[in-house]
Write an enzyme that holds these catalytic residues in place. Structure first.
Site, PDB file in Angstrom:
ATOM      1  CB  CYS A   2      -0.878  -0.004   1.222  1.00  0.00           C
ATOM      2  SG  CYS A   2      -1.729  -1.571   1.465  1.00  0.00           S
ATOM      3  NE  ARG A  27       4.972   1.625  -2.136  1.00  0.00           N
ATOM      4  CZ  ARG A  27       5.420   0.747  -1.259  1.00  0.00           C
ATOM      5  NH1 ARG A  27       4.590   0.048  -0.528  1.00  0.00           N
ATOM      6  NH2 ARG A  27       6.693   0.567  -1.116  1.00  0.00           N
ATOM      7  CD1 TRP A  74      -2.546  -4.783  -4.819  1.00  0.00           C
ATOM      8  CD2 TRP A  74      -2.043  -6.153  -3.126  1.00  0.00           C
ATOM      9  NE1 TRP A  74      -2.415  -6.046  -5.332  1.00  0.00           N
ATOM     10  CE2 TRP A  74      -2.112  -6.901  -4.327  1.00  0.00           C
ATOM     11  CE3 TRP A  74      -1.745  -6.810  -1.940  1.00  0.00           C
ATOM     12  CZ2 TRP A  74      -1.882  -8.278  -4.358  1.00  0.00           C
ATOM     13  CZ3 TRP A  74      -1.524  -8.174  -1.971  1.00  0.00           C
ATOM     14  CH2 TRP A  74      -1.586  -8.896  -3.166  1.00  0.00           C
ATOM     15  CG  ASN A 100       2.500  -1.491   3.114  1.00  0.00           C
ATOM     16  OD1 ASN A 100       1.953  -2.532   2.782  1.00  0.00           O
ATOM     17  ND2 ASN A 100       3.519  -0.976   2.445  1.00  0.00           N
ATOM     18  N   GLY A 101       1.044  -3.922   5.427  1.00  0.00           N
ATOM     19  CA  GLY A 101       1.568  -5.151   6.020  1.00  0.00           C
ATOM     20  C   GLY A 101       0.442  -6.068   6.434  1.00  0.00           C
ATOM     21  CD  GLU A 484       9.897  -9.123 -18.468  1.00  0.00           C
ATOM     22  OE1 GLU A 484       9.664  -9.954 -17.571  1.00  0.00           O
ATOM     23  OE2 GLU A 484       9.566  -7.925 -18.364  1.00  0.00           O
ATOM     24  CE  LYS A 488       6.316  -6.456 -18.241  1.00  0.00           C
ATOM     25  NZ  LYS A 488       7.392  -6.829 -17.393  1.00  0.00           N
ATOM     26  CD  GLU A 491       3.725  -7.968 -15.310  1.00  0.00           C
ATOM     27  OE1 GLU A 491       4.111  -7.843 -14.158  1.00  0.00           O
ATOM     28  OE2 GLU A 491       4.371  -7.508 -16.289  1.00  0.00           O
ATOM     29  CG  HIS A 507      10.132 -32.533 -24.258  1.00  0.00           C
ATOM     30  ND1 HIS A 507      10.327 -33.861 -24.582  1.00  0.00           N
ATOM     31  CD2 HIS A 507      11.283 -31.890 -24.590  1.00  0.00           C
ATOM     32  CE1 HIS A 507      11.554 -34.014 -25.054  1.00  0.00           C
ATOM     33  NE2 HIS A 507      12.149 -32.839 -25.084  1.00  0.00           N
ATOM     34  CE  LYS A 606       7.371  -0.315 -10.768  1.00  0.00           C
ATOM     35  NZ  LYS A 606       7.562  -1.076 -12.015  1.00  0.00           N
TER      36      LYS A 606
HETATM   37  C1  G6P Z   1       5.786  -6.926  -8.708  1.00  0.00           C
HETATM   38  C2  G6P Z   1       5.804  -6.018  -9.912  1.00  0.00           C
HETATM   39  C3  G6P Z   1       6.746  -6.583 -10.965  1.00  0.00           C
HETATM   40  C4  G6P Z   1       8.130  -6.790 -10.375  1.00  0.00           C
HETATM   41  C5  G6P Z   1       8.085  -7.667  -9.122  1.00  0.00           C
HETATM   42  C6  G6P Z   1       9.419  -7.669  -8.390  1.00  0.00           C
HETATM   43  O1  G6P Z   1       5.179  -8.137  -9.044  1.00  0.00           O
HETATM   44  O2  G6P Z   1       4.500  -5.882 -10.446  1.00  0.00           O
HETATM   45  O3  G6P Z   1       6.829  -5.687 -12.044  1.00  0.00           O
HETATM   46  O4  G6P Z   1       8.957  -7.392 -11.317  1.00  0.00           O
HETATM   47  O5  G6P Z   1       7.109  -7.161  -8.211  1.00  0.00           O
HETATM   48  O6  G6P Z   1       9.679  -6.376  -7.917  1.00  0.00           O
HETATM   49  P1  G6P Z   1      11.093  -5.782  -7.561  1.00  0.00           P
HETATM   50  O7  G6P Z   1      10.812  -4.387  -7.087  1.00  0.00           O
HETATM   51  O8  G6P Z   1      11.647  -6.648  -6.463  1.00  0.00           O
HETATM   52  O9  G6P Z   1      11.937  -5.828  -8.766  1.00  0.00           O
END
Ligand code: G6P
Length: 611
Positions: A2, A27, A74, A100-101, A484, A488, A491, A507, A606
C-alpha cells in the site's frame, strides 16, 4: 504494497497528501482514503476503487487542515470496499491509523479487544492496531503507539495520529513491509512509504530501519527504537528529479518508460566503464580483488521480472566471470535450505528494493555468511541498505506497474558485474574487455533503433488483440526473454501467455498448436539460430501462426513466418536488452487495443511487500 503519505505544517494537508497518493497509486488501487485534522477534529474521507473516486468525494465534500494522513490500498485481509479502506479509527473516532503489512496475530488481538468492549467496523487486520493504540493511550500518542506496535507480529509500516495531540504524527517500520521515509521540510514535515510521493517538497529524507519509530512535528522529528531508546538518524539527500516521475507527452507511464530505455541504459553505463582500457569500475559494489577470486558460486535471488533478469544474468556471469550461477525466486529460496557458504556471492535484483520475499532471501543468505550485492533502482531502499554492496540500475523512477526500464538496466548491471568479476578473476584480458566495452557503448543506439516503429506494433495488435492464448519461445540467452515477453502480455492485457524454452516445445506445448494459436518466436541470428528455425518449421507444420523476432535482412525467416519484427544484428550477450523491447511494445499495444488499464493492471502492485 500500500501507499502511505503524511503531512504536518502550514499548508493544506489534503492537497499535499492527494498529490503524494497520486504518485503512489501504482502501489495499490483497491481503495484510498485520507484523515485530515479540520478545526480540531479528524475528518475521514475514503472510498473503494481508484484514487479518482476519493478525489470526486473530496470535490463534493472538501476537507482542509494543517495535518493529515492518506493511504492507497492493495487488499490483503478484507475485500476492497469503503468500509475496509484506510484510515481506520478507534472507538472514539479520535485516533486514526494507516498501515501497510499483515498483522499475523490479528485473530488473537481482535478477540482480546472485542472482549474488552472495542467495536470493530471493518474486516481488516489493520483495525486491531488502532484499537490497540486506543487501549494503551494515556495522553501520549508516542507511548501508546510504542506499546501497541510492540504487540504486532509480522512486518508493518504504520502511521498514527490523534486529534487529542494535533501537533504530532507517529510512524514506525517493523520488518520488511515497505519503507517509511520522513521528509524534512522547512517548518513542515512529510511521511511517505516511497520517496516519489514527497520529492517535489523536499529531497532531505530520513529512512526508518527495522523497529524504529519517528515522532514528527512541524519543526522536526525525534527517532526511537520500539523499545524506547532514542536513535540518532542522519538525513540523506535524494538525487531524483521529480520531473522524471511525470508522464509528459506520453499516454501511459509504461509507454514513457519503454521509450526512456536508451537514456536509462546510457545512465547505467555512465562512469562505470573506462572505454580506453575496457576496465569496469563499480565503486559501490564492495568486492575486493581477493574476494572476487575466492568466490566459487553465484546465487541470484529475485521475484517477477527481476527474476527473469536474473536468468539472463546467469548466461552473462557464467560466460564473463566463469562462475557457476543459480537463479531462484525469493519466495522459494527463503523456504529451502540452500547450500550457501562464505564463498557464495548472492546477487539480489529488485527494482523497488522492498520486495519482501527478496529481502527475506537476502536475510537467509546473510545468516549463512554469504556476501550480498544488490542490483536496485530505488535509492536508499531497504535492499540497498542491507547489502554489502549495491549496483544501482540508474533507471529513474519506474511508475508503470509492469516493469520495463528496470529490466533492461538490471541486465546492463549484470553484464557490468560479469565484466568486473571476470577482470578481477583474470578471465578477461584487455582485448576482450575492450571488445565487450565497445558492445556496451553501442547498445543505446541499437535500442533506439527498435523504438522508432510504433505503428507496426499497433497494426499487429489490431490483428491479434482478440486472441485468448499465446506461446512465446526462445533459446539460450533469449529464453528468459520469451518468459518476460509472455509475462508482459499477461500482466497488462490479461491474455493467457506462456513462455517456454523452444527446445522443450516438443515435450508438451506442441499439443496446443493449431491454426488459432499464435506463437511468438525469438529467432535472431545467434549461435542457436539454426535450432530455433527448426521450431519455426515445427509450428508451421501444425498450422500455428508464427510471429517472429528476427535479425534485419533475414529473408529466410521472412519466408517462413507469418509476421516478422526486426532488430539490428546484436552482440549475443547483450541481445536480450534489445530483443525484449519489441515484446514490451507488442504487449503495450495489445493492452491499449483491448482497453486495459496499462499502468495499473488489475490485482497487481508495483512493490510487493507481503508474502
Ligand atoms: C511486482 C511487480 C513486478 C516486479 C516484481 C518484483 O510483481 O509488479 O513488475 O517485477 O514485483 O519487484 P522488484 O521491485 O523486487 O523488482
Amino acid at each position: 504494497m500500500c501507499g502511505i503519505v503524511g503531512y504536518i505544517g502550514p499548508r493544506d494537508a489534503t492537497q499535499i497528501i492527494m498529490d503524494g497518493l497520486r504518485r503512489l497509486e501504482y502501489r495499490g488501487y483497491d481503495s484510498a482514503g485520507i484523515a485530515v485534522l479540520q478545526d480540531g477534529r479528524l475528518v475521514i474521507r475514503r472510498d473503494a476503487g481508484k484514487l479518482a473516486n476519493l478525489a470526486a468525494i473530496l470535490e463534493r465534500d472538501p476537507v482542509h487542515g494543517p495535518a493529515g494522513i492518506g493511504h492507497t490500498r492493495w487488499a490483503t485481509h478484507g475485500r476492497p470496499s469503503q468500509r475496509n479502506a484506510h484510515p481506520h479509527t478507534d472507538c472514539t473516532g479520535e485516533i486514526v491509523v494507516i498501515h501497510n503489512g499483515i498483522v499475523e496475530n490479528f485473530m488473537a488481538l481482535k478477540a482480546e479487544l472485542l472482549a474488552e468492549g472495542h467495536t470493530f467496523r471493518s474486516d481488516t487486520d489493520t483495525e486491531v492496531i488502532v484499537h490497540l493504540v486506543e487501549k494503551y493511550y494515556q495522553g501520549d500518542i508516542a507511548e501508546a503507539a510504542r506499546a501497541a506496535f510492540g504487540r504486532l507480529r509480522g512486518a508493518h509500516a504504520i502511521v498514527a495520529m490523534t486529534s487529542r495531540e494535533p501537533d504530532r504524527l507517529v510512524a514506525t517500520r517493523i520488518g520488511n513491509a515497505g519503507g517509511v521515509t520522513v521528509g524534512l521540510g522547512d517548518g513542515e514535515m512529510f511521511l511517505a512509504s516511497d520517496i516519489p510521493a514527497i520529492l517535489e517538497h523536499t529531497r532531505r529524507m530520513v529512512f526508518l530501519e527495522d523497529r524504529e519509530m519517528a515522532v514528527v512535528t512541524r519543526t522536526g522529528a525525534e527517532y526511537f527504537r520500539l523499545t524506547g531508546e532514542p536513535v540518532a538518524k542522519t538525513p540523506h539527500t535524494v538525487p531524483y528529479d521529480p520531473v522524471a516521475a511525470a508522464k509528459g507527452e506520453y499516454k501511459h507511464f509504461m509507454q514513457k518508460e519503454i521509450y526512456e530505455q536508451p537514456r536509462a541504459v546510457t545512465d547505467t553505463i555512465r562512469g562505470r566503464v573506462d572505454f580506453e582500457t575496457g576496465e569496469v569500475i563499480l565503486s559501490e559494489v564492495g568486492i575486493g580483488d581477493d574476494e572476487a577470486r575466492a568466490f566459487d558460486r553465484v546465487v541470484i535471488v529475485a521475484c517477477g521480472t527481476s527474476a527473469y533478469a536474473g536468468l539472463v544474468g546467469k548466461f552473462m556471469l557464467e560466460s564473463l566471470a566463469g562462475l557457476s550461477v543459480e537463479v531462484d525466486y525469493g519466495s522459494e529460496f527463503r523456504y529451502r535450505d540452500p547450500h550457501i557458504t562464505p564463498r557464495t556471492l548472492v546477487v539480489a535484483i529488485t527494482q523497488s528494493g522492498e520486495t519482501v520475499d527478496t529481502l527475506a532471501a537476502m536475510d537467509e543468505a546473510r545468516r549463512k555468511g554469504a556476501k550480498i550485492v544488490s542490483i536496485v533502482n530505488v535509492v536508499g531502499s531497504m535492499a540497498a541498505r542491507v547489502s554489502d554492496g549495491v549496483i544501482y540500475m540508474q533507471a529513474g523512477p519506474e511508475i508503470g506497474v509492469a516493469s520495463t526500464k528496470a529490466f533492461t538496466t538490471s541486465l546492463v548491471d549484470l553484464y557490468l558485474l560479469g565484466m568486473y568479476l571476470g577482470q578481477k578473476r583474470g578471465r578477461l584480458d584487455r582485448e576482450r574487455s575492450l571488445a565487450l566495452a565497445q558492445d556496451l557503448a553501442e547498445l543505446p543506439n541499437l535500442m533506439g533503433s527498435v523504438l522508432s516503429n510504433g505503428h507496426e506494433y499497433e497494426a499487429l495488435a489490431q490483428l491479434f488483440y482478440e486472441k485468448a492464448d499465446f506461446l512465446y519461445l526462445g533459446r539460450g540467452i533469449n529464453y528468459p526473454i520469451a518468459l518476460e515477453g509472455a509475462l508482459k502480455l499477461k500482466e497488462i492485457s490479461y491474455i493467457h501467455a506462456e513462455g517456454y524454452p523452444a527446445g522443450e516445445m516438443k515435450h508438451g506445448p506442441i499439443a496446443l498448436i493449431d491454426d488459432h494459436m499464435p506463437v511468438m518466436i525469438i529467432a535472431i541470428r545467434d549461435r542457436v539460430y539454426e535450432k530455433i528455425m527448426g521450431n519455426v518449421e515445427e509450428v508451421k507444420a501444425r498450422n500455428g501462426i508464427v510471429l517472429a523476432l528476427g535479425t534485419q535482412g533475414d529473408t529466410h525467416l521472412a519466408e517462413k513466418a507469418d509476421h516478422v519484427l526486426y532488430v539490428p544484428p546484436l552482440p549475443e550477450l547483450l541481445s536480450p536488452v534489445v530483443t525484449v523491447i519489441p515484446l514490451q511494445l507488442f504487449a503495450y499495444h495489445m493492452a491499449v487495443r483491448r482497453g486495459c488499464d496499462v499502468d495499473q493492471p488489475r490485482n497487481l502492485a508495483k512493490s510487493v511487500t507481503v508474502e
